[in-house]
Scaffold this motif. Structure first.
Motif, PDB file in Angstrom:
ATOM      1  N   SER A 242       3.825  -6.918  62.124  1.00 24.70           N
ATOM      2  CA  SER A 242       2.558  -6.797  63.209  1.00 24.70           C
ATOM      3  C   SER A 242       1.218  -6.509  62.624  1.00 24.70           C
ATOM      4  O   SER A 242       0.318  -6.842  63.383  1.00 24.70           O
ATOM      5  N   MET A 243       1.324  -6.013  61.298  1.00 26.62           N
ATOM      6  CA  MET A 243       0.020  -5.578  60.626  1.00 26.62           C
ATOM      7  C   MET A 243      -0.562  -7.098  59.996  1.00 26.62           C
ATOM      8  O   MET A 243      -1.634  -7.215  59.415  1.00 26.62           O
ATOM      9  N   CYS A 244       0.235  -8.181  60.064  1.00 26.30           N
ATOM     10  CA  CYS A 244      -0.215  -9.420  59.352  1.00 26.30           C
ATOM     11  C   CYS A 244      -1.046 -10.384  60.391  1.00 26.30           C
ATOM     12  O   CYS A 244      -1.667 -11.130  59.933  1.00 26.30           O
ATOM     13  N   ASN A 245      -1.261  -9.785  61.612  1.00 24.46           N
ATOM     14  CA  ASN A 245      -2.266 -10.435  62.669  1.00 24.46           C
ATOM     15  C   ASN A 245      -3.721 -10.399  62.041  1.00 24.46           C
ATOM     16  O   ASN A 245      -3.887  -9.391  61.392  1.00 24.46           O
ATOM     17  N   GLU A 246      -4.286 -11.475  62.039  1.00 22.68           N
ATOM     18  CA  GLU A 246      -5.924 -11.332  61.816  1.00 22.68           C
ATOM     19  C   GLU A 246      -6.904 -11.317  63.199  1.00 22.68           C
ATOM     20  O   GLU A 246      -6.350 -11.895  64.034  1.00 22.68           O
ATOM     21  N   ALA A 247      -8.074 -10.895  62.665  1.00 24.12           N
ATOM     22  CA  ALA A 247      -9.136 -10.742  63.638  1.00 24.12           C
ATOM     23  C   ALA A 247     -10.380 -11.315  62.795  1.00 24.12           C
ATOM     24  O   ALA A 247     -10.653 -10.380  61.905  1.00 24.12           O
ATOM     25  N   GLU A 248     -10.997 -12.037  63.010  1.00 27.81           N
ATOM     26  CA  GLU A 248     -12.057 -12.739  62.229  1.00 27.81           C
ATOM     27  C   GLU A 248     -11.940 -12.795  60.688  1.00 27.81           C
ATOM     28  O   GLU A 248     -12.750 -12.495  59.859  1.00 27.81           O
ATOM     29  N   GLY A 249     -10.704 -13.528  60.424  1.00 28.39           N
ATOM     30  CA  GLY A 249     -10.384 -13.625  59.200  1.00 28.39           C
ATOM     31  C   GLY A 249      -9.739 -12.587  58.347  1.00 28.39           C
ATOM     32  O   GLY A 249      -9.499 -12.560  57.174  1.00 28.39           O
ATOM     33  N   VAL A 250      -9.673 -11.454  58.960  1.00 24.89           N
ATOM     34  CA  VAL A 250      -9.365 -10.174  58.333  1.00 24.89           C
ATOM     35  C   VAL A 250      -8.079  -9.554  58.791  1.00 24.89           C
ATOM     36  O   VAL A 250      -8.160  -9.310  60.197  1.00 24.89           O
ATOM     37  N   PRO A 416      -9.948  -3.658  66.437  1.00 26.46           N
ATOM     38  CA  PRO A 416      -9.902  -3.492  64.971  1.00 26.46           C
ATOM     39  C   PRO A 416     -11.260  -3.204  64.343  1.00 26.46           C
ATOM     40  O   PRO A 416     -11.356  -2.372  63.456  1.00 26.46           O
ATOM     41  N   GLU A 417     -12.117  -3.861  64.922  1.00 26.21           N
ATOM     42  CA  GLU A 417     -13.744  -3.538  64.143  1.00 26.21           C
ATOM     43  C   GLU A 417     -14.208  -1.868  64.401  1.00 26.21           C
ATOM     44  O   GLU A 417     -14.900  -1.730  63.566  1.00 26.21           O
ATOM     45  N   LEU A 419     -12.036   0.618  64.341  1.00 27.12           N
ATOM     46  CA  LEU A 419     -11.032   1.399  64.009  1.00 27.12           C
ATOM     47  C   LEU A 419     -11.804   2.614  62.992  1.00 27.12           C
ATOM     48  O   LEU A 419     -11.488   3.943  63.348  1.00 27.12           O
ATOM     49  N   SER A 420     -12.614   2.319  62.179  1.00 27.44           N
ATOM     50  CA  SER A 420     -12.839   3.361  61.144  1.00 27.44           C
ATOM     51  C   SER A 420     -13.810   4.360  61.775  1.00 27.44           C
ATOM     52  O   SER A 420     -13.504   5.824  61.580  1.00 27.44           O
ATOM     53  N   VAL A 421     -14.777   3.991  62.645  1.00 22.79           N
ATOM     54  CA  VAL A 421     -15.937   4.795  63.376  1.00 22.79           C
ATOM     55  C   VAL A 421     -15.070   5.836  64.181  1.00 22.79           C
ATOM     56  O   VAL A 421     -15.224   6.985  64.147  1.00 22.79           O
ATOM     57  N   ASN A 422     -14.003   5.194  65.048  1.00 22.70           N
ATOM     58  CA  ASN A 422     -13.545   5.906  66.045  1.00 22.70           C
ATOM     59  C   ASN A 422     -12.320   6.945  65.527  1.00 22.70           C
ATOM     60  O   ASN A 422     -12.164   7.978  66.096  1.00 22.70           O
ATOM     61  N   LEU A 423     -11.750   6.452  64.408  1.00 17.45           N
ATOM     62  CA  LEU A 423     -10.849   7.254  63.793  1.00 17.45           C
ATOM     63  C   LEU A 423     -11.362   8.603  63.294  1.00 17.45           C
ATOM     64  O   LEU A 423     -10.804   9.721  63.173  1.00 17.45           O
TER      65      LEU A 423
END
Length: 436
Positions: A242-250, A416-417, A419-423
């Motif tokens: 499930s973590m292999c999905n991509e968003a904007e190439g990442v 996904p984009e 995630l870092s700030v919200n976490l």
């Protein structure tokens, strides 16, 4: 080398007399002379054109690059020849990647050093390499294109987004961490560990006033507290399909790994202990507890080459390994992505098993294409069915996530984009509210 259009046009013009040979007897001889002249001119052009071998090329790049962010690469040139040269340059960066400011043209003055900078954005972590540098220029008379290539192979290691860590560190030193979107204001005066006495400031709580110190100094003095340290943070990263999905190439996994490293850095700066476990159908990586802000480099070196695998994740194994490896109460942060409601239901059962004795924060990365389809305006019956199906899936997942919250788990549902700030903001909120 390769002939250019001017040379081809000259040879084409030299063929005209041959076409007139039927009406003009001497035309064939004139054509031969013209062809010979064009041939000699092309040879002279090659002779008087400086060699690209006189150019020295050197690539200056860090041994460590960050995935998903632009990294600068500097190409140095030195022209050892007697005349200036205008060359066209292309490099062969690690693949797959995005790059900008490449290819480029640069004018080289004799016996001087010149450089040009371009940026490369790797898309995959792990070991990779730069390969050849390609040089190209016009001949002196413009009849030829001259080529050369240099085998400048350089090994690089592509890490998670360590540039973001450096940026956070710089802002933290300047007390400007809020510029990243991380909310820190809620931490003021919310801890229980006494730090120091200071002058009363507008907005301080009255219960924080130290009346004995106020009496001695004849002015209001407040007690300042800090959030508790020496707490345990365990980050669990899903390495399944499930973590292999991509968003904007990442990939979602790269987003999760970047967020885990940033969260680790913030937690280490707070004085907490951090450990990390990555699981798919087995435990892919275990990083034992580390402490101190300087330990972040150790963590990065141990996880930079992690990759998701196309296997179903064993969440029960993840829960069992957590209980086996760490029994002391900790904040357990689970980074994952649920494919559908069946997947989420199976994941939820294992998350509930982690609750004792830990405080569990589950961070779910949203399915961006599914969200976009749900918000789309249908124009056909087929599109209307797709929108309705997407909305039904999202509604079911939202209900399941809400049930997780009711069962005592902390849940973060984010793009996904973000995630870092919200976490990190949620982690600081947990610290400020003393939930751990």
């Amino acid at each position: 080398m390769m002939p250019r259009l001017p040379l081809l046009f000259l040879f084409a013009a030299a063929m005209v007399p041959f076409a007139l040979g039927t009406v003009w007897a001497e035309a064939g001889q004139i054509g031969i002379l013209i062809c010979l002249g064009v041939f000699l001119l092309s040879l002279v052009d090659l002779v008087i054109t400086p060699s690209l071998l006189a150019i020295e090329v050197h690539r200056d790049v860090n041994e460590v690059l960050s995935v998903g962010t632009p990294n600068s690469v500097k190409l140095w040139f030195t022209n050892r020849g007697p005349v200036p040269l205008l060359i066209h340059v292309h490099d062969e960066p690690p693949l797959p990647c995005h790059y900008s400011d490449l290819p480029f043209d640069i004018k080289l003055i004799p016996n001087k050093h010149h450089y040009s900078i371009y940026h490369v954005e790797p898309l995959h972590r792990g070991k990779n390499r730069f390969r050849r540098v390609f040089l190209q220029m016009k001949s002196r008379l413009g009849l030829w294109t001259v080529y050369d290539e240099r085998d400048i192979h350089q090994e690089v290691r592509i890490y998670p987004d360590i540039k973001a860590v450096h940026g956070v560190e710089l802002l933290a030193r300047r007390n400007r961490l809020a510029e990243t979107g991380i909310r820190l204001s809620r931490l003021k005066g919310r801890g229980t560990e006494f730090d120091r006495l200071r002058e009363y400031r507008r907005g301080d709580e009255f219960r924080s006033i130290d009346w004995k110190a106020t009496s001695r100094h004849q002015e209001l003095i407040s007690r300042e507290y800090v959030v508790e340290k020496n707490q345990n943070i365990i980050i669990l990263i899903d390495c399944g399909r499930s973590m292999c999905n991509e968003a904007e190439g990442v990939t979602h996994f790269d987003r999760a790994l970047n967020a885990a490293i940033l969260l680790s850095y913030i937690a280490l700066r707070q004085g907490d202990t951090v450990s990390l476990m990555a699981c798919s159908s087995k435990v892919e990586r275990w990083v034992p507890p580390i402490r101190g802000a300087g330990s972040i480099q150790k963590l990065i070196r141990q996880v930079y080459d992690l990759e998701p695998v196309y296997e179903a994740s064993d969440y029960q194994l993840m829960s069992e390994q957590l209980q086996l490896r760490y029994r002391k109460r900790s904040l357990v942060v689970v980074l994952t992505h649920a494919l559908d409601e069946v997947h989420l239901s199976h994941l939820s059962d294992s998350l509930r098993m982690m609750r004792w004795p830990h405080l569990v924060l589950s961070a779910f990365l949203r399915n961006v294409p599914l969200q976009n389809r749900m918000n789309a305006i249908p124009e056909t019956d087929r599109e209307a069915f797709q929108v309705a199906a997407a909305a039904d899936i999202v509604a079911t997942q939202t209900t399941q996530i809400a049930s997780l919250q009711k069962s005592g788990l902390l849940v973060l549902d984010t793009l996904p984009e973000n995630l870092s700030v919200n976490l990190i903001s949620r982690y600081l909120d947990i610290k400020a509210r003393q939930l751990l």
